[in-house]
Write an enzyme that holds these catalytic residues in place. Structure first.
Site, PDB file in Angstrom:
ATOM      1  N   SER A   4       0.858  -1.184  -0.049  1.00 46.11           N
ATOM      2  CA  SER A   4      -0.042   0.153  -0.016  1.00 46.11           C
ATOM      3  C   SER A   4       0.770   1.273   0.034  1.00 46.11           C
ATOM      4  O   SER A   4       2.029   1.320   0.577  1.00 46.11           O
ATOM      5  CB  SER A   4      -0.831  -0.069   1.205  1.00 46.11           C
ATOM      6  OG  SER A   4      -1.481   1.366   1.388  1.00 46.11           O
ATOM      7  N   TYR A  41      -1.569  -1.245  10.816  1.00 47.26           N
ATOM      8  CA  TYR A  41      -1.964  -1.509   9.369  1.00 47.26           C
ATOM      9  C   TYR A  41      -0.646  -1.289   8.569  1.00 47.26           C
ATOM     10  O   TYR A  41      -0.068  -2.311   7.982  1.00 47.26           O
ATOM     11  CB  TYR A  41      -3.224  -1.160   8.772  1.00 47.26           C
ATOM     12  CG  TYR A  41      -3.126  -1.221   7.392  1.00 47.26           C
ATOM     13  CD1 TYR A  41      -3.363  -2.401   6.910  1.00 47.26           C
ATOM     14  CD2 TYR A  41      -3.040   0.005   6.594  1.00 47.26           C
ATOM     15  CE1 TYR A  41      -3.639  -2.674   5.740  1.00 47.26           C
ATOM     16  CE2 TYR A  41      -3.234  -0.426   5.079  1.00 47.26           C
ATOM     17  CZ  TYR A  41      -3.488  -1.821   4.763  1.00 47.26           C
ATOM     18  OH  TYR A  41      -3.604  -1.791   3.207  1.00 47.26           O
ATOM     19  N   LYS A 100       2.354  -4.061   6.667  1.00 47.52           N
ATOM     20  CA  LYS A 100       2.906  -4.091   5.157  1.00 47.52           C
ATOM     21  C   LYS A 100       4.204  -3.656   5.114  1.00 47.52           C
ATOM     22  O   LYS A 100       4.919  -4.346   4.342  1.00 47.52           O
ATOM     23  CB  LYS A 100       2.070  -2.649   4.498  1.00 47.52           C
ATOM     24  CG  LYS A 100       0.405  -3.087   4.248  1.00 47.52           C
ATOM     25  CD  LYS A 100       0.162  -4.228   3.533  1.00 47.52           C
ATOM     26  CE  LYS A 100      -1.297  -4.567   3.470  1.00 47.52           C
ATOM     27  NZ  LYS A 100      -1.683  -5.805   2.803  1.00 47.52           N
TER      28      LYS A 100
END
Ligand code: NAD
Ligand code: UD1
Length: 337
Positions: free
Chosen positions: A124, A148, A152
């Site tokens: 992302s 989050y 990643k």
């Protein structure tokens, strides 16, 4: 080529499955259905004519993964499975690290055990944190601001280490900017449960009168109209980026991270206008305080994807809004909201 899509019944996985089938690949979907519904399989059958094999399992179940990789003669994996709500990740970091990081390690173990070493990972643009310069290219420093994003970033580092340890690995992390829109059939799209976290699904629900108005999070950013600017990319463009990544990996080993974006930013109010054009009526909104953690402007430099993958986004903003609206209307007609 036989390709396993973890998280394959989700928003991005299902559209990628449709594109890969169109290109003549065989796909197998694996998902624990924590954030998707198996009814997408029937919709994919209507779209593609294929009954796609589906395995209801968690990616943390390494043995099942290993069995699936062997029994379906898988040649490559696209790893979509994971949790993605930023706010929830700050409340439940262990759940996020378990699903995202433990899930990826489990997949890598199963792939190593079966000698399947071609992997595309869903990363992302969140890994860039607050931009130091724009547009964001892959050399921009990375910085995570929530669990989050940190998951990643850690996964990207793990994948890089794995590729360095053994020259047979072929791995790409695709850093998605803001995926929006739906399949042109209107059969599949993004349909979040509860209150949408993200702009496009929220606008879609206001347009279909499920919600009374959009809250615009801040109009005092240093942008022309004061609202946040993002790089929205049509889901069909994003999906075709995965096919391009797999083609690239046929020729190239090692690890690389590549942006998937359009290079063009739109503000919240521009998105509202474009959606009004698509649905033919006004989208009521009011200005609300800034959302904590939000940045003012974020858009990609997509040159590397063009140079290496021979891929570039082609759908317009109008197409993004029109397809979202078509999907939203079909949800209503089928009473599946
Ligand atoms: P999604 O929630 O629609 O799809 C993810 C799928 O993974 C869901 O079907 C869910 O049920 C499944 N899943 C979650 N944990 C699992 C587990 N432990 N085992 C098996 N299945 C599991 O989300 P999406 O928008 O399709 O996102 C796909 C991937 O792309 C995610 O990794 C997400 O972090 C990443 N991503 C998404 C966006 C976005 O804006 N949609 C942006 C950047 C990156
Ligand atoms: C989200 C994710 C981010 C991910 C990115 C790409 C969050 C908090 N962040 O961020 O991790 O990398 O998508 O998919 O989910 N907005 C409103 N009203 C709303 C919703 C959003 O005004 O109800 C504004 C936001 O302030 C922002 C823009 O719309 O300016 C886009 O928001 P959103 O769709 O949540 O995307 P990102 O902020 O880029």
């Amino acid at each position: 080529m036989n390709i396993l899509l973890t998280g394959g019944t989700g928003y991005i996985g299902s559209h990628t499955a449709a594109i890969l089938l169109e290109l003549g690949h065989q796909v197998i979907l694996l998902d624990n259905l924590s954030n998707s519904n198996s009814n997408v399989l029937a919709k994919l059958k209507t779209i593609t004519g294929y009954q796609i094999p589906f395995v209801h399992s968690d990616v943390r179940d390494t043995q099942t993964l290993q069995d699936v990789l062997k029994s379906h003669d898988i040649k490559a994996v696209i790893h979509f499975a994971g949790l993605k709500a930023v706010g929830e990740s700050t409340e439940q970091p262990i759940t996020y690290y378990s699903n995202n990081i433990q899930g990826t390690i489990s997949l890598l173990q199963a792939m190593q055990a079966t000698s399947i070493k071609t992997l595309v990972f869903s990363s992302s643009a969140t890994v860039y944190g607050e931009p130091h310069y724009l547009p964001l290219d892959e050399k921009h420093p990375t910085h995570a601001t929530n669990p989050y994003g940190r998951s990643k970033l850690h996964i990207e580092e793990i994948l890089s280490d794995v590729a360095q340890s053994d020259p047979e690995w072929r791995i790409i992390s695709l850093r998605y900017f803001n995926p929006v829109g739906a399949h042109p059939s209107g059969l599949i799209g993004e349909n979040p449960q509860g209150i949408p976290n993200n702009l496009m699904p929220y606008i879609a629900q206001v347009a279909s009168r499920q919600r009374s108005q959009l809250n615009v999070f801040g109009n005092d950013y240093p942008t022309p109209d004061g609202t946040g600017i993002r790089d929205y990319i049509h889901i069909m463009d994003l999906a075709s980026g995965h096919a391009a990544a797999l083609d690239y990996l046929k020729m190239q080993s090692g690890y690389i991270a590549i942006n998937l974006g359009t290079g063009q930013g739109y503000s919240v109010l521009e998105m509202v206008k474009a959606y009004e054009h698509a649905c033919g009526h006004e989208i009521p909104y009011s200005i609300a305080p800034r959302r904590s953690g939000d940045i003012a402007i974020c858009y990609a430099n997509p040159a590397l994807a063009y140079d290496l993958l021979n891929w570039q986004a082609s759908y317009t903003l109008d197409a993004m809004c029109a397809s979202t609206w078509k999907f939203q209307q079909m949800l209503h007609q089928n009473n599946t909201i």
